[in-house]
Design a protein around this motif. Structure first.
Motif, mmCIF file in Angstrom:
data_model
loop_
_atom_site.group_PDB
_atom_site.id
_atom_site.type_symbol
_atom_site.label_atom_id
_atom_site.label_comp_id
_atom_site.label_asym_id
_atom_site.label_seq_id
_atom_site.Cartn_x
_atom_site.Cartn_y
_atom_site.Cartn_z
ATOM 1 N N ARG A 100 4.882 -6.043 -8.376
ATOM 2 C CA ARG A 100 5.360 -7.240 -8.360
ATOM 3 C C ARG A 100 6.809 -7.298 -8.141
ATOM 4 O O ARG A 100 7.357 -8.547 -7.382
ATOM 5 C CB ARG A 100 5.141 -7.662 -10.172
ATOM 6 N N PRO A 107 1.264 3.094 -4.034
ATOM 7 C CA PRO A 107 0.276 4.204 -4.427
ATOM 8 C C PRO A 107 0.329 5.410 -3.190
ATOM 9 O O PRO A 107 0.100 6.505 -3.495
ATOM 10 C CB PRO A 107 -1.015 3.573 -4.817
ATOM 11 N N ARG A 131 -4.719 7.283 -3.504
ATOM 12 C CA ARG A 131 -4.412 7.075 -4.936
ATOM 13 C C ARG A 131 -4.847 5.535 -5.188
ATOM 14 O O ARG A 131 -4.299 4.776 -4.404
ATOM 15 C CB ARG A 131 -2.879 7.463 -5.388
ATOM 16 N N PRO A 132 -5.398 5.278 -6.144
ATOM 17 C CA PRO A 132 -5.751 3.929 -6.327
ATOM 18 C C PRO A 132 -4.646 3.108 -6.894
ATOM 19 O O PRO A 132 -3.706 3.809 -7.528
ATOM 20 C CB PRO A 132 -7.050 3.878 -7.374
ATOM 21 N N ALA A 133 -4.475 1.809 -6.425
ATOM 22 C CA ALA A 133 -3.332 0.935 -7.086
ATOM 23 C C ALA A 133 -3.375 0.576 -8.389
ATOM 24 O O ALA A 133 -2.110 0.662 -9.171
ATOM 25 C CB ALA A 133 -3.689 -0.430 -6.471
ATOM 26 N N GLU A 134 -4.444 0.916 -9.149
ATOM 27 C CA GLU A 134 -4.561 0.849 -10.684
ATOM 28 C C GLU A 134 -3.595 2.096 -11.279
ATOM 29 O O GLU A 134 -3.541 2.045 -12.452
ATOM 30 C CB GLU A 134 -6.029 1.025 -11.080
ATOM 31 N N ASP A 135 -3.372 2.962 -10.593
ATOM 32 C CA ASP A 135 -2.420 4.125 -11.150
ATOM 33 C C ASP A 135 -1.058 3.598 -11.259
ATOM 34 O O ASP A 135 -0.252 4.412 -11.983
ATOM 35 C CB ASP A 135 -2.741 5.502 -10.072
ATOM 36 N N ARG A 153 0.959 -1.296 -0.038
ATOM 37 C CA ARG A 153 0.029 0.005 -0.056
ATOM 38 C C ARG A 153 0.784 1.202 0.068
ATOM 39 O O ARG A 153 0.502 2.173 -0.373
ATOM 40 C CB ARG A 153 -0.941 0.102 1.177
ATOM 41 N N ASP A 203 2.120 1.209 -12.279
ATOM 42 C CA ASP A 203 2.419 0.000 -13.157
ATOM 43 C C ASP A 203 2.417 -1.311 -12.573
ATOM 44 O O ASP A 203 3.264 -1.372 -11.682
ATOM 45 C CB ASP A 203 3.655 0.484 -13.889
ATOM 46 N N PRO A 204 1.784 -2.279 -12.810
ATOM 47 C CA PRO A 204 1.754 -3.485 -11.958
ATOM 48 C C PRO A 204 3.067 -4.147 -11.875
ATOM 49 O O PRO A 204 3.309 -4.859 -10.895
ATOM 50 C CB PRO A 204 0.932 -4.344 -12.661
ATOM 51 N N GLU A 250 8.837 4.651 -9.908
ATOM 52 C CA GLU A 250 7.559 5.153 -10.720
ATOM 53 C C GLU A 250 8.087 5.985 -12.157
ATOM 54 O O GLU A 250 7.517 5.938 -13.163
ATOM 55 C CB GLU A 250 6.837 5.998 -10.013
#
Length: 271
Positions: free
Chosen positions: A176, A161, A165-169, A158, A171-172, A255
């Motif tokens: 990882r 982000p 800020r959503p995790a979807e923002d 957590r 890059d996965p 990022e």
């Protein structure tokens, strides 16, 4: 990503410490954040090694380095490695925990340090005051003590982000990579084991003794108190400055690696 086969080891007084050493020229040391290892800097090593000698160690108890069996300090381990290699003075570049290691080392072993770059960090005296980070740190501590890897890893990631800020923002690939490294470090430890780390205290009050250039970098989405701490850090050092990387949180170097490299290389050119 780099594997263990790319690493060298330094036989410290308390087990082998791992490090990567590549390139040639003036020395830059890359210090990783907590629970991960030298691999978080892989993208930056490739760029920096074109112009500099780059050393990226695994902090004791992390990655491929030995766990502690006796009291130790981060700064002393790093100093021992650099003296073993007859290397330095070095530019120390550290993110989060790595930034604290950098400021600890310039205070305790100033002869080994040419300049300091902190990212998402100030000194070891800094404490988050915002409720989001305080709650997250408490969750992480409870999960570690209980050996609850699932809860710990969820809370740890957590931080990527950050609040609001959503995790979807993100890059996965970033979470990882961090997950892979963190699980490797956790696998070296057991719940409830003794923490041998001796923290350096009173560090902020000694910053006036720092006689080398210092750059404090933060992502723009870091909390206000960390930005304020970075300004205090830069202001307390005779040759201190700050930089902000827009649209990033705690892991600005992951990022926006290109922008982080630009800021870092611009600073290195001034030395």
């Amino acid at each position: 990503m780099t594997g263990a086969s790319d690493l060298r080891t330094f036989p410290s007084a308390d087990g082998d410490l791992a490090y990567r050493d590549t390139g040639s020229g003036d020395l830059v040391v890359l210090l990783h954040s907590g629970f991960v290892d030298h691999r978080m800097w892989d993208d930056h090593v490739r760029v920096l090694a074109e112009r500099y000698r780059v050393i990226a160690p695994d902090t004791r108890g992390h990655g491929f380095s030995a766990n502690a069996t006796a009291p130790f300090r981060w700064a002393d381990d790093l100093a021992a490695l650099l003296r073993h290699l007859d290397a330095g003075p070095a530019v120390l570049v550290g993110l989060s925990m790595g930034g604290v290691i950098a400021t600890d080392t310039v205070l305790e072993h100033p002869d080994l340090v040419r300049a300091v770059v902190t990212a998402g960090a100030a000194t070891g005296d800094f404490r988050y005051t915002d409720p989001w980070h305080q709650e997250l740190q408490q969750t992480i501590a409870r999960a570690l003590a209980a050996g609850d890897v699932t809860t710990w890893l969820d809370a740890f990631l957590r931080l990527v982000p950050g609040p609001g800020r959503p995790a979807e923002d993100i890059d996965p690939e970033i979470p990882r990579r961090l997950r892979e490294m963190a699980l490797h470090t956790l696998s070296k430890h057991s719940a409830g084991e003794k923490d041998w780390l001796v923290h350096l205290t009173g560090s902020f009050d000694r910053l006036g003794d720092v006689r080398v250039p210092l750059l404090a970098v933060n992502g723009s989405l870091e909390p206000a108190d960390l930005h304020a701490a970075a300004e205090r850090l830069a202001g307390a050092v005779p040759d201190g400055r700050t930089a902000t990387i827009d649209g990033t949180g705690h892991y600005s170097a992951l990022e926006r690696p290109d922008e982080f490299q630009r800021v870092l290389l611009d600073f290195l050119k001034t030395l």
